[in-house]
Write an enzyme that holds these catalytic residues in place. Structure first.
Site, mmCIF file in Angstrom:
data_model
loop_
_atom_site.group_PDB
_atom_site.id
_atom_site.type_symbol
_atom_site.label_atom_id
_atom_site.label_comp_id
_atom_site.label_asym_id
_atom_site.label_seq_id
_atom_site.Cartn_x
_atom_site.Cartn_y
_atom_site.Cartn_z
ATOM 1 N N SER A 191 127.973 8.762 18.829
ATOM 2 C CA SER A 191 126.524 8.588 18.668
ATOM 3 C C SER A 191 126.074 7.131 18.729
ATOM 4 C CB SER A 191 126.049 9.218 17.364
ATOM 5 O OG SER A 191 126.497 8.473 16.262
ATOM 6 N N LYS B 41 124.174 4.432 12.050
ATOM 7 C CA LYS B 41 123.010 4.475 12.946
ATOM 8 C C LYS B 41 122.283 3.137 12.892
ATOM 9 C CE LYS B 41 123.607 8.976 13.468
ATOM 10 N NZ LYS B 41 124.240 9.508 14.638
#
Length: 194
Positions: free
Chosen positions: A63, A99
């Protein structure tokens, strides 16, 4: 009649040798004990530092590619101040996710069909992206970041499940492990993470 055997008195050189041997043994034990205590103390301090100030993490998944690759080992630092563009690690469902901060509390986030991100109606400069994607988004846009939270997205927008999805949502301060600063493995990518 039995003969008495005379015990010989040890020579001075033998006494000195025995005395040196006993002293060496005591010194050896003292140095060994001191070394073990030092190693235990250093290990305890290292664990405290790694747990409280500089958590060490390993990246799993894609990700955050190309910024962070699967298997890389990174350092993060405990802090409560984050700027848009900072990469953070946080707890989610007994896992730690990594993230990028897109917006802070009170800011408005909007995303076009092509994946262009706007924060407070201004296009977000994202030089770290290889390609834009709308991704897995089930929130109503434009979206205002709730108080005490940050809006995060992965760099690989088409595969990342992040604040665009209500399953993850915005990240609260108490969930945050730290800000990612430094990559230590693999050695060919050693250095600051941007």
């Amino acid at each position: 009649m039995k003969q008495k055997t005379e015990k010989q008195m040890p020579q001075i050189s033998e006494l000195k040798a025995e005395l040196n041997r006993v002293r060496y043994r005591k010194r050896y034990r003292s140095v060994l004990r001191s070394t073990i205590y030092t190693l235990i103390t250093v290990a305890a301090i290292a664990v405290l530092v790694a747990t409280l100030w500089l958590p060490v993490l390993q990246i799993y998944g894609s990700s955050m590619t190309p910024t962070l690759q699967d298997g890389e080992i990174i350092f993060s630092v405990k802090t409560s101040e984050f700027e848009p563009g900072d990469i953070i690690s946080f707890y989610y469902n007994n896992k730690i996710l990594v993230k990028r901060v897109i917006a802070r509390a009170g800011e408005w986030v909007d995303i076009d069909e092509d994946g262009t991100v706007y924060v407070n109606n201004e296009v977000l400069d994202e030089p770290y992206l290889v390609e834009k994607a709308f991704g897995d988004c089930d929130i109503s846009l434009p979206y205002q970041v709730p108080e005490g939270k940050v809006f995060v997205m992965g760099d690989h927008r088409s595969t990342s499940v992040d604040s665009r999805n209500t399953a993850v949502g915005c990240v609260a301060q108490e969930q945050i492990v730290g800000k990612i600063l430094f990559r230590v493995w693999p050695l060919n990518r050693f250095g600051r993470v941007k």
